[in-house]
Scaffold this active site. Structure first.
Site, short mmCIF file in Angstrom:
data_model
loop_
_atom_site.label_atom_id
_atom_site.label_comp_id
_atom_site.label_asym_id
_atom_site.label_seq_id
_atom_site.Cartn_x
_atom_site.Cartn_y
_atom_site.Cartn_z
N LYS A 180 37.10 -95.56 15.52
CA LYS A 180 35.74 -96.43 15.86
C LYS A 180 36.33 -97.81 16.36
O LYS A 180 35.65 -98.12 17.41
CB LYS A 180 35.24 -96.85 14.40
CG LYS A 180 34.65 -95.66 13.70
CD LYS A 180 33.81 -96.22 12.20
CE LYS A 180 34.94 -96.70 11.19
NZ LYS A 180 35.62 -95.47 10.60
N ARG A 203 28.16 -98.75 5.76
CA ARG A 203 28.79 -97.53 5.07
C ARG A 203 28.32 -97.17 4.10
O ARG A 203 28.88 -96.20 3.10
CB ARG A 203 30.28 -98.35 4.67
CG ARG A 203 31.61 -98.00 5.79
CD ARG A 203 32.67 -98.89 5.12
NE ARG A 203 34.02 -98.21 5.51
CZ ARG A 203 34.78 -98.78 6.74
NH1 ARG A 203 34.34 -99.65 7.30
NH2 ARG A 203 35.89 -98.19 6.89
N ARG A 240 49.27 -94.69 12.53
CA ARG A 240 48.54 -95.72 13.09
C ARG A 240 49.48 -97.19 12.88
O ARG A 240 49.75 -97.31 12.15
CB ARG A 240 47.09 -96.05 12.55
CG ARG A 240 46.51 -97.24 13.28
CD ARG A 240 44.96 -97.13 13.07
NE ARG A 240 44.43 -97.45 11.80
CZ ARG A 240 43.32 -97.31 11.34
NH1 ARG A 240 42.43 -97.29 12.28
NH2 ARG A 240 43.03 -97.68 10.05
N ARG A 263 49.04 -100.74 8.51
CA ARG A 263 48.02 -101.49 7.70
C ARG A 263 48.29 -101.00 6.01
O ARG A 263 48.56 -99.80 5.82
CB ARG A 263 46.68 -101.02 8.02
CG ARG A 263 46.04 -101.98 8.83
CD ARG A 263 44.73 -101.69 9.36
NE ARG A 263 43.77 -101.01 8.46
CZ ARG A 263 42.49 -100.68 8.72
NH1 ARG A 263 42.19 -100.70 10.00
NH2 ARG A 263 41.75 -100.04 7.84
N ARG A 291 40.45 -93.38 0.75
CA ARG A 291 39.52 -93.56 1.59
C ARG A 291 38.54 -92.68 2.38
O ARG A 291 37.48 -92.82 2.37
CB ARG A 291 40.18 -94.34 2.82
CG ARG A 291 40.58 -95.58 2.52
CD ARG A 291 41.53 -96.54 3.71
NE ARG A 291 40.97 -96.58 4.76
CZ ARG A 291 41.49 -96.54 5.90
NH1 ARG A 291 42.92 -96.54 5.88
NH2 ARG A 291 40.96 -97.03 6.99
P1 AMP Z 1 38.02 -100.37 8.67
O1 AMP Z 1 38.73 -101.43 9.45
O2 AMP Z 1 36.75 -100.38 9.23
O3 AMP Z 1 38.62 -99.26 8.54
O4 AMP Z 1 37.86 -101.01 6.98
C1 AMP Z 1 38.88 -101.27 6.12
C2 AMP Z 1 38.55 -101.40 4.75
O5 AMP Z 1 37.67 -102.62 4.58
C3 AMP Z 1 37.68 -100.22 4.10
O6 AMP Z 1 38.53 -99.35 3.52
C4 AMP Z 1 36.84 -101.06 3.10
O7 AMP Z 1 37.69 -101.44 1.81
C5 AMP Z 1 36.51 -102.49 3.63
N1 AMP Z 1 35.15 -102.19 4.48
C6 AMP Z 1 35.02 -102.39 5.70
N2 AMP Z 1 33.77 -102.22 6.21
C7 AMP Z 1 32.99 -102.33 4.84
C8 AMP Z 1 31.79 -101.99 4.43
N3 AMP Z 1 30.65 -102.04 5.56
N4 AMP Z 1 31.42 -102.03 3.30
C9 AMP Z 1 32.40 -101.93 2.21
N5 AMP Z 1 33.60 -102.11 2.65
C10 AMP Z 1 34.19 -102.09 3.94
#
Ligand code: AMP
Length: 212
Positions: free
Chosen positions: A13, A87, A125, A158, A169
């Protein structure tokens, strides 16, 4: 037009968002990036979010919806690319309501990557601590190990890309985010894109899906 880009963790993404915002006049909103910025600043919201993110859990809906609300109301004229948001079904409902006065969502693009590939993509990553650029130790290595090609910043893994958190996740994604495929199908906005192959190949498919 405003777009939603969604898919499992490790689907690409972030990379595809970068292509999309560079080539179209879209404002990039990644809730993951917004939350990581809040953690870095140690705001109250950041501290609350961190407890969920460290475990690979979703941050509560009201927190992320509040964040999106703030951004969208600060620039109501912009056209957005929502990356990693929504999400959950309640987030999707909230976004739909929020975007109504701004022309709505034109398409929800789903990046489809088989689960067997996700683990490899995520454990390898590495991200830049300065500019956020993403690399992969074998699929897209930086010129110099541990150093960002773009800004020379330090590359790190990360915390939530570590083995024990990744499986959670993926499970959380299956339970909460996967149902959005049906949600956007029902709305006639859903488009599924094969997320395998090089970033350029995937982007060509995205472009084609946007023309359909
Ligand atoms: P990402 O960078 O999109 O992979 O997001 C990393 C983490 O941020 C996720 O595993 C969630 O813990 C949190 N997170 C990001 N976007 C959302 C969302 N829309 N709703 C809830 N948690 C989120």
């Amino acid at each position: 037009m405003s777009l939603v880009l969604f898919g499992p963790p490790g689907a690409g993404k972030g990379t595809q968002s970068q292509f999309l915002v560079d080539r179209m006049q879209l404002k990039h909103i990644s809730t993951g990036d917004l939350l990581r910025a809040a953690i870095k600043k140690q705001t109250d919201l950041g501290k609350k979010a961190q407890t969920f993110m460290d475990k690979g859990e979703l941050v509560p809906d009201d927190v992320v919806i509040g964040l999106i609300n703030e951004v969208v109301s600060s620039d109501p004229q912009a056209k957005y690319l929502f990356d990693g948001f929504p999400r959950t079904p309640p987030q999707a409902e909230a976004l739909s309501t929020l975007m109504k006065p701004h022309g709505g969502i034109s398409k929800a693009l789903f990046l489809d990557v088989p689960s067997a590939l996700l683990m490899d993509r995520l454990t390898g990553r590495r991200v830049c601590t300065k500019c956020g650029e993403s690399f992969h130790v074998s699929m897209n290595p930086p010129k110099q190990e541990g150093v960002c090609d773009k800004c020379q910043g330090e590359l790190i893994q990360r915390d939530d890309d570590k083995d024990e958190v990744i499986s959670n996740r993926i499970k959380v994604y299956e339970e909460n985010t996967s149902p959005l495929k049906n949600y956007y199908q029902d709305q006639g906005l859903f488009s599924s894109i094969d997320g395998q192959g090089s970033p350029e190949d995937v982007y060509s498919r995205l472009e084609r899906a946007l023309k359909d």
